[in-house]
Write an enzyme that holds these catalytic residues in place. Sequence first.
Site, PDB file in Angstrom:
ATOM      1  NE  ARG A   1      -4.299  -0.019   2.390  1.00  0.00           N
ATOM      2  CZ  ARG A   1      -5.166  -1.019   2.522  1.00  0.00           C
ATOM      3  NH1 ARG A   1      -4.777  -2.257   2.578  1.00  0.00           N
ATOM      4  NH2 ARG A   1      -6.444  -0.754   2.589  1.00  0.00           N
TER       5      ARG A   1
ATOM      6  NE  ARG B   1     -13.333  -3.286   7.102  1.00  0.00           N
ATOM      7  CZ  ARG B   1     -12.509  -3.258   6.069  1.00  0.00           C
ATOM      8  NH1 ARG B   1     -12.414  -4.330   5.285  1.00  0.00           N
ATOM      9  NH2 ARG B   1     -11.784  -2.202   5.801  1.00  0.00           N
TER      10      ARG B   1
ATOM     11  NE  ARG C   1     -10.890   2.081   4.876  1.00  0.00           N
ATOM     12  CZ  ARG C   1     -11.923   1.268   4.632  1.00  0.00           C
ATOM     13  NH1 ARG C   1     -13.123   1.556   5.072  1.00  0.00           N
ATOM     14  NH2 ARG C   1     -11.748   0.159   3.969  1.00  0.00           N
TER      15      ARG C   1
HETATM   16  P1  AP5 Z   1      -8.438  -3.463   4.305  1.00  0.00           P
HETATM   17  O1  AP5 Z   1      -9.204  -4.416   5.092  1.00  0.00           O
HETATM   18  O2  AP5 Z   1      -7.415  -3.941   3.341  1.00  0.00           O
HETATM   19  O3  AP5 Z   1      -9.457  -2.493   3.588  1.00  0.00           O
HETATM   20  P2  AP5 Z   1      -9.349  -1.709   2.183  1.00  0.00           P
HETATM   21  O4  AP5 Z   1      -8.187  -1.896   1.314  1.00  0.00           O
HETATM   22  O5  AP5 Z   1      -9.594  -0.325   2.588  1.00  0.00           O
HETATM   23  O6  AP5 Z   1     -10.324  -2.405   1.324  1.00  0.00           O
HETATM   24  P3  AP5 Z   1     -11.682  -2.928   1.717  1.00  0.00           P
HETATM   25  O7  AP5 Z   1     -11.556  -4.219   2.479  1.00  0.00           O
HETATM   26  O8  AP5 Z   1     -12.474  -1.820   2.368  1.00  0.00           O
HETATM   27  O9  AP5 Z   1     -12.351  -3.169   0.314  1.00  0.00           O
HETATM   28  P4  AP5 Z   1     -12.103  -4.241  -0.827  1.00  0.00           P
HETATM   29  O10 AP5 Z   1     -11.469  -3.605  -2.005  1.00  0.00           O
HETATM   30  O11 AP5 Z   1     -11.486  -5.491  -0.293  1.00  0.00           O
HETATM   31  O12 AP5 Z   1     -13.621  -4.476  -1.228  1.00  0.00           O
HETATM   32  P5  AP5 Z   1     -14.614  -5.680  -0.843  1.00  0.00           P
HETATM   33  O13 AP5 Z   1     -14.304  -6.874  -1.675  1.00  0.00           O
HETATM   34  O14 AP5 Z   1     -14.693  -5.837   0.629  1.00  0.00           O
HETATM   35  O15 AP5 Z   1      -7.679  -2.420   5.267  1.00  0.00           O
HETATM   36  C1  AP5 Z   1      -8.320  -1.865   6.385  1.00  0.00           C
HETATM   37  C2  AP5 Z   1      -7.331  -1.039   7.167  1.00  0.00           C
HETATM   38  O16 AP5 Z   1      -6.233  -1.868   7.616  1.00  0.00           O
HETATM   39  C3  AP5 Z   1      -6.653   0.113   6.411  1.00  0.00           C
HETATM   40  O17 AP5 Z   1      -7.450   1.278   6.408  1.00  0.00           O
HETATM   41  C4  AP5 Z   1      -5.355   0.269   7.226  1.00  0.00           C
HETATM   42  O18 AP5 Z   1      -5.606   0.946   8.431  1.00  0.00           O
HETATM   43  C5  AP5 Z   1      -4.996  -1.164   7.569  1.00  0.00           C
HETATM   44  N1  AP5 Z   1      -4.133  -1.810   6.556  1.00  0.00           N
HETATM   45  C6  AP5 Z   1      -4.442  -2.918   5.814  1.00  0.00           C
HETATM   46  N2  AP5 Z   1      -3.428  -3.226   4.987  1.00  0.00           N
HETATM   47  C7  AP5 Z   1      -2.460  -2.294   5.200  1.00  0.00           C
HETATM   48  C8  AP5 Z   1      -1.180  -2.071   4.612  1.00  0.00           C
HETATM   49  N3  AP5 Z   1      -0.699  -2.861   3.638  1.00  0.00           N
HETATM   50  N4  AP5 Z   1      -0.458  -0.994   5.059  1.00  0.00           N
HETATM   51  C9  AP5 Z   1      -0.916  -0.205   6.053  1.00  0.00           C
HETATM   52  N5  AP5 Z   1      -2.129  -0.363   6.638  1.00  0.00           N
HETATM   53  C10 AP5 Z   1      -2.900  -1.394   6.215  1.00  0.00           C
HETATM   54  O19 AP5 Z   1     -15.968  -5.037  -1.425  1.00  0.00           O
HETATM   55  C11 AP5 Z   1     -16.603  -3.945  -0.788  1.00  0.00           C
HETATM   56  C12 AP5 Z   1     -18.137  -4.154  -0.824  1.00  0.00           C
HETATM   57  O20 AP5 Z   1     -18.583  -4.082  -2.187  1.00  0.00           O
HETATM   58  C13 AP5 Z   1     -18.576  -5.560  -0.320  1.00  0.00           C
HETATM   59  O21 AP5 Z   1     -19.790  -5.428   0.352  1.00  0.00           O
HETATM   60  C14 AP5 Z   1     -18.749  -6.383  -1.609  1.00  0.00           C
HETATM   61  O22 AP5 Z   1     -19.704  -7.422  -1.462  1.00  0.00           O
HETATM   62  C15 AP5 Z   1     -19.201  -5.306  -2.605  1.00  0.00           C
HETATM   63  N6  AP5 Z   1     -18.730  -5.562  -3.966  1.00  0.00           N
HETATM   64  C16 AP5 Z   1     -17.526  -6.108  -4.334  1.00  0.00           C
HETATM   65  N7  AP5 Z   1     -17.435  -6.153  -5.687  1.00  0.00           N
HETATM   66  C17 AP5 Z   1     -18.591  -5.611  -6.171  1.00  0.00           C
HETATM   67  C18 AP5 Z   1     -19.090  -5.368  -7.494  1.00  0.00           C
HETATM   68  N8  AP5 Z   1     -18.371  -5.689  -8.585  1.00  0.00           N
HETATM   69  N9  AP5 Z   1     -20.304  -4.800  -7.615  1.00  0.00           N
HETATM   70  C19 AP5 Z   1     -21.047  -4.457  -6.515  1.00  0.00           C
HETATM   71  N10 AP5 Z   1     -20.640  -4.669  -5.231  1.00  0.00           N
HETATM   72  C20 AP5 Z   1     -19.417  -5.241  -5.068  1.00  0.00           C
END
Ligand code: AP5
Length: 215
Positions: free
Chosen positions: A88, A160, A171
């Site tokens: 990241r 969450r 974010r």
């Molecule tokens: P993390 O858990 O990694 O969250 P994120 O990257 O912010 O991503 P998300 O999990 O929010 O989303 P995603 O892209 O995985 O989408 P999802 O599939 O869930 O990180 C959380 C925190 O941890 C960070 O803020 C930081 O503090 C820390 N952290 C983690 N890694 C770090 C690192 N490397 N360095 C530093 N800090 C770190 O989908 C979202 C929603 O949309 C779901 O409900 C899903 O069902 C829906 N959805 C998915 N695809 C579609 C589609 N095509 N159409 C419609 N709906 C959809």
Amino acid sequence: MIIVFMGPPGAGKGTQAQILQENLEIPKLSTGDMLRAAITAGSDVGKKAEELMKSGDLVPDEVVVGIIKERIIQADCATGFILDGFPRTINQAQALDKMLKDNNLIVDKVICLDVNPDVIVARQAGRRIASKSGCVYHIEHNPSKVPGKCDVSGEDLIQRDDDKEDVVRHRLGIYADTVRPILEYYEKQELLNKVSGEQSVEAVKQQILSIIKQK
Ligand code: AP5
């Protein structure tokens, strides 16, 4: 096969990494899931991460690099793994290359999911997760078979803490500020594949599978 998933929060990285994990039979390593597990366990890593994650800030590089370094040498990663949410920062990308090189490995593909911020804010409000299985659902776009329960583990689904609109927007701002050098880093290595994450889950999946099949 080592695959990196990039993209803004809520782009669908976890959803697609989960699908790919089942398809390729290699584990998905989500730093977000690992950090949330560390918080639940009350470990030192969890204590360092808790407040930062609640406010949507990044956890320090050395903490996440440390957990990935320990994880990729485990037996189930021997034939490959999918990184979801790591790297990241440019420091994390360089640290990843170094730790892979030390194990005679390289990144094979980088997939970056692009989604408009307004679509993301709406999506995050409907997201539900299963903390033990790591499965991700959406109350409208990707519901579980039994409302409120995980299809895989049967556990209760939860929302969450960092899915509130103001935290999601914070974010998104951090992502916008940090992503460019990482994209350039992978573009130079001809590893970067951009996919629109605004298509249906199935359409995104098909596009990713065709990228994975390409040499
Ligand atoms: P993390 O858990 O990694 O969250 P994120 O990257 O912010 O991503 P998300 O999990 O929010 O989303 P995603 O892209 O995985 O989408 P999802 O599939 O869930 O990180 C959380 C925190 O941890 C960070 O803020 C930081 O503090 C820390 N952290 C983690 N890694 C770090 C690192 N490397 N360095 C530093 N800090 C770190 O989908 C979202 C929603 O949309 C779901 O409900 C899903 O069902 C829906 N959805 C998915 N695809 C579609 C589609 N095509 N159409 C419609 N709906 C959809």
